[in-house]
Motif scaffolding. Structure first.
Motif, PDB file in Angstrom:
ATOM      1  N   ARG A   1      14.322  -3.406   3.384  1.00 17.04           N
ATOM      2  CA  ARG A   1      13.588  -3.862   4.844  1.00 17.04           C
ATOM      3  C   ARG A   1      14.097  -2.547   5.510  1.00 17.04           C
ATOM      4  O   ARG A   1      13.333  -2.418   6.670  1.00 17.04           O
ATOM      5  CB  ARG A   1      14.655  -5.259   5.245  1.00 17.04           C
TER       6      ARG A   1
ATOM      7  N   GLU B   1      11.592   0.189   5.399  1.00 16.43           N
ATOM      8  CA  GLU B   1      10.130   0.077   5.879  1.00 16.43           C
ATOM      9  C   GLU B   1      10.208  -0.036   7.472  1.00 16.43           C
ATOM     10  O   GLU B   1       9.198   0.303   7.845  1.00 16.43           O
ATOM     11  CB  GLU B   1       9.976  -1.472   5.462  1.00 16.43           C
ATOM     12  N   ALA B   2      11.527  -0.467   7.873  1.00 11.09           N
ATOM     13  CA  ALA B   2      11.574  -0.229   9.338  1.00 11.09           C
ATOM     14  C   ALA B   2      11.580   1.239   9.686  1.00 11.09           C
ATOM     15  O   ALA B   2      10.977   1.357  10.538  1.00 11.09           O
ATOM     16  CB  ALA B   2      13.097  -0.966   9.650  1.00 11.09           C
TER      17      ALA B   2
ATOM     18  N   ALA C   1      13.393   3.435  16.965  1.00 14.51           N
ATOM     19  CA  ALA C   1      13.777   1.836  17.064  1.00 14.51           C
ATOM     20  C   ALA C   1      14.994   1.753  16.017  1.00 14.51           C
ATOM     21  O   ALA C   1      16.050   0.969  16.502  1.00 14.51           O
ATOM     22  CB  ALA C   1      12.776   0.976  16.820  1.00 14.51           C
TER      23      ALA C   1
ATOM     24  N   GLU D   1       8.155  -2.151  17.918  1.00 16.10           N
ATOM     25  CA  GLU D   1       8.464  -3.217  16.800  1.00 16.10           C
ATOM     26  C   GLU D   1       8.103  -2.724  15.694  1.00 16.10           C
ATOM     27  O   GLU D   1       7.401  -1.487  15.324  1.00 16.10           O
ATOM     28  CB  GLU D   1       7.653  -4.451  17.209  1.00 16.10           C
ATOM     29  N   PHE D   2       8.983  -3.124  14.469  1.00 12.01           N
ATOM     30  CA  PHE D   2       8.466  -2.494  13.123  1.00 12.01           C
ATOM     31  C   PHE D   2       7.369  -3.362  12.651  1.00 12.01           C
ATOM     32  O   PHE D   2       7.486  -4.722  12.476  1.00 12.01           O
ATOM     33  CB  PHE D   2       9.780  -2.920  12.129  1.00 12.01           C
ATOM     34  N   SER D   3       6.159  -2.704  12.826  1.00 12.75           N
ATOM     35  CA  SER D   3       4.991  -3.293  12.820  1.00 12.75           C
ATOM     36  C   SER D   3       4.496  -4.181  11.586  1.00 12.75           C
ATOM     37  O   SER D   3       3.963  -5.351  11.720  1.00 12.75           O
ATOM     38  CB  SER D   3       3.715  -2.394  13.305  1.00 12.75           C
TER      39      SER D   3
ATOM     40  N   ARG E   1       0.124  -6.124   4.274  1.00 13.28           N
ATOM     41  CA  ARG E   1       0.959  -7.288   3.709  1.00 13.28           C
ATOM     42  C   ARG E   1       1.542  -7.169   2.383  1.00 13.28           C
ATOM     43  O   ARG E   1       0.889  -6.663   1.708  1.00 13.28           O
ATOM     44  CB  ARG E   1       0.180  -8.359   4.048  1.00 13.28           C
ATOM     45  N   LYS E   2       2.653  -7.713   2.232  1.00 18.23           N
ATOM     46  CA  LYS E   2       3.326  -7.893   0.860  1.00 18.23           C
ATOM     47  C   LYS E   2       2.683  -8.669  -0.023  1.00 18.23           C
ATOM     48  O   LYS E   2       2.271  -9.824   0.513  1.00 18.23           O
ATOM     49  CB  LYS E   2       4.798  -8.225   0.892  1.00 18.23           C
TER      50      LYS E   2
ATOM     51  N   LEU F   1       6.843  -5.405   9.557  1.00 16.88           N
ATOM     52  CA  LEU F   1       7.785  -6.348   9.209  1.00 16.88           C
ATOM     53  C   LEU F   1       7.502  -7.506  10.000  1.00 16.88           C
ATOM     54  O   LEU F   1       7.040  -7.587  11.086  1.00 16.88           O
ATOM     55  CB  LEU F   1       9.212  -6.060   9.309  1.00 16.88           C
TER      56      LEU F   1
ATOM     57  N   ARG G   1      10.140   3.529   8.307  1.00 17.91           N
ATOM     58  CA  ARG G   1       8.617   3.843   8.158  1.00 17.91           C
ATOM     59  C   ARG G   1       7.983   3.439   9.554  1.00 17.91           C
ATOM     60  O   ARG G   1       7.040   4.210   9.936  1.00 17.91           O
ATOM     61  CB  ARG G   1       8.119   3.307   6.896  1.00 17.91           C
ATOM     62  N   ASP G   2       8.107   2.338  10.008  1.00 17.51           N
ATOM     63  CA  ASP G   2       7.553   1.678  10.897  1.00 17.51           C
ATOM     64  C   ASP G   2       7.880   2.465  12.330  1.00 17.51           C
ATOM     65  O   ASP G   2       7.143   2.697  13.323  1.00 17.51           O
ATOM     66  CB  ASP G   2       7.527   0.232  11.005  1.00 17.51           C
ATOM     67  N   ASN G   3       9.309   2.525  12.526  1.00 17.82           N
ATOM     68  CA  ASN G   3       9.782   3.164  13.742  1.00 17.82           C
ATOM     69  C   ASN G   3      11.115   3.762  13.709  1.00 17.82           C
ATOM     70  O   ASN G   3      12.124   2.744  13.791  1.00 17.82           O
ATOM     71  CB  ASN G   3       9.353   2.285  14.740  1.00 17.82           C
TER      72      ASN G   3
END
Lengths: 295, 253
Positions: free
Chosen positions: A160, A163-164, A171, B88-90, A294-295, B92, A166-168
């Motif tokens: 998790r 992946e967070a 943050a 946001e963690f887009s 989406r997983k 997730l 990767r996304d930002n």
């Protein structure tokens, strides 16, 4: 023909192992690794050189993965905090350095002549097709283990967090967690898979030389995960399959295009792969299996 | 006092974007920073949270000097920020966004993931309960399992607030929480902030939208061109001619 198909399956399985590692790095964590082939090369040379000195395969094989990790760790330590595009350049440079060292340090690697006569896997026990099947079986086992480990990771808090990242990444920092530590671990894990793939490759082909480890290999693996679906474990599997289909399938293009000479054929085949990549990005940017949305 | 901002300064070239700003945020207070566009509010925020390095000055939180600490260390010290444009963690879900924020998870260590699955599972269950409560509190239950990238701007701000809560922060710094949020959600967000403040969590809020903020905070600091020009209770500060000038002058320009 049967032997040909097994050979293709073996090479595909090696690509799957490489693609799984890159997918973990880029697809799940967002690390733009343009030097994947460097770890593949380290793994191949490690086991080849050790075998030359009579080290048994059960030792040299794990060491191939360990040494690839040992290269990835300091690389990550000094460069993972760079912006992703800069890291991409550094990693590409790393893989070229590895290749150039393999070219120049003749006392260790035998330079451009490469290392020949690397012992075959299961030599002494099995011969002919049975041996090939055994190699394929070993690769399937490695891939299965890698996939199981990957699934475990994806479903864990570690998964998790990557992946967070990767996304930002900013943050993640704002929440008090250090992205660099996670990214280094992922880089090292991906390198271990590439090193292992390199070891199988070296013993399967029986001969390695620096020109087998050009950056082209890295970009073929990138194509595989892009065509298969970035961030998807199934994408790495399917993508490596499609890549092989194009690379090998285009071999038969000559049957329908006899006017193309043997020499130009190599370029035509690369062109086919390039065309496929362009078509994929135009019409199915999420890859065949869909991307990580989406997983 | 909890958070002390001690002479923070940042210049780009010859331009002082933030110039010797100093004020204090007592523990459990609700404090706002306002100012026209370009006043240096967001830069000040980044200096406080360590996302930018200050040229001079210090930040201390609960008596500990954090002026040289990394953003991660400052967050772990109990001071957590959100972003003006939500980060946001887009991919997730909302729930996963909140779970990811929980501190000290042993499941974030690979070795524990593979060799101590029992412990990881137990911890995960505990933080999942906490996340579920936070989701209910923020009225995000309907979208709890939707990827955060698909939410509206206002909902994303709630997710960021939720993540900050999950870290166990004692001071939350909100960067323009009301910008681009519809009026109904602004009211909703204000109610939540007040409620959290009642539980003892301190807030420092940067806002461009005066109307929403002056009803919420007990103290307002006004910035203009990098310097603090007024501080005090909202009514008093907004009556200050210098503030009116800065704001109206800024709006007219």
């Amino acid at each position: 023909m049967d032997a040909y198909l097994i050979a293709i399956a073996i090479i595909t399985a090696i690509y799957v192992l490489l693609a799984l590692g890159l997918n973990l790095q880029y697809g799940l964590t967002g690390i733009v690794n343009f030097g994947h082939v460097g770890f593949f090369c380290v793994g191949a040379y490690t086991t080849a050189i050790l075998s030359e000195h009579g080290v048994p395969l059960v030792v040299s094989f794990p060491l191939a993965a360990v040494l690839a990790m040992a290269f990835a760790w300091p690389l990550g330590l000094v460069s993972i905090r760079l912006r992703e595009d800069y890291f991409a350049i550094v990693s590409l440079g790393f893989s070229e350095v590895v290749r150039l060292v393999a070219t120049s340090e003749r006392w260790l690697t035998n330079g451009v002549q490469g290392i020949a006569g690397i012992p075959k896997l299961f030599a002494g026990w099995l011969t002919g097709p049975a041996q090939s099947y055994a190699v394929l079986g070993l690769l399937v086992a490695f891939n299965a283990l890698a996939i199981l480990a990957m699934l475990r990771i994806v479903r864990s808090p570690f998964g998790r967090m990557i992946e967070a990242i990767r996304d930002n990444e900013e943050a993640v920092k704002a929440l008090g967690k250090d992205p660099a530590g996670f990214k280094i671990q992922v880089l090292v894990l991906g390198a271990a898979l590439a090193g292992l793939a390199g070891a199988v490759y070296a013993h399967y082909i029986g001969y390695i030389s620096p020109e087998q480890f050009l950056p082209l290999i890295t970009f073929q693996i990138w194509m595989a995960i892009i065509m298969g679906g970035v961030g998807r474990i199934s994408g790495a599997l399917v993508g490596a399959g499609i890549l092989m289909l194009f690379l090998e399938g285009s071999r038969f293009l000559r049957d329908v295009m006899p006017f193309i000479s043997e020499v130009s054929m190599a370029s035509v085949r690369l062109g086919v792969v390039g065309l496929a990549l362009i078509l994929f990005t135009m019409y199915r940017p999420q890859g065949l299996m869909g991307d990580f949305t989406r997983k | 006092m909890t958070l002390a901002i001690q002479g923070l300064t940042k210049a780009y070239g010859g331009l002082h974007v933030v110039n010797d700003v100093r004020f204090e945020v007592p523990s459990g207070a609700l404090v706002g920073v306002i100012g026209p566009n370009g006043a240096g509010k967001s830069t000040l925020f980044s200096l406080i949270t360590g996302f930018l390095a200050a040229d001079a000055g210090d930040v201390s939180f609960e008596g500990r000097s954090l002026g040289r600490a990394s953003p991660m260390e400052r967050a772990r010290a109990g001071m957590v920020r959100t972003f003006q444009v939500p980060r946001e963690f887009s991919h997730l879900t909302v729930r996963e966004n909140l779970l990811a924020a929980a501190p000290g998870q042993s499941g974030e260590r690979l070795i524990d993931t593979f060799f101590r699955p029992g412990r990881v599972k137990a911890e995960e269950a505990a933080i999942a309960r906490e996340a579920a409560e936070t989701i209910d509190f923020l009225r995000l239950a309907k979208v709890a399992d939707v990827p955060a990238g698909r939410l509206s701007g206002g909902q994303k701000k709630l997710v960021e607030l939720g993540r900050a809560l999950m870290t166990g922060a004692r001071m939350i710094l909100l960067d323009e929480p009301f910008a681009g949020v519809n009026p109904v959600l602004i009211e909703e967000l204000s109610v939540r902030i007040r409620e959290l403040n009642g539980r003892g969590i301190g807030f420092l809020i940067i806002e461009h939208d005066l109307a929403a903020l002056n009803k919420l905070v007990s103290t307002l600091h006004v910035m203009d061109r990098g310097v603090l020009i007024a501080s005090g209770a909202p009514a008093e500060v907004l009556g200050n001619p210098r503030v009116r000038d800065a704001y109206l002058g800024g709006a007219a320009a």
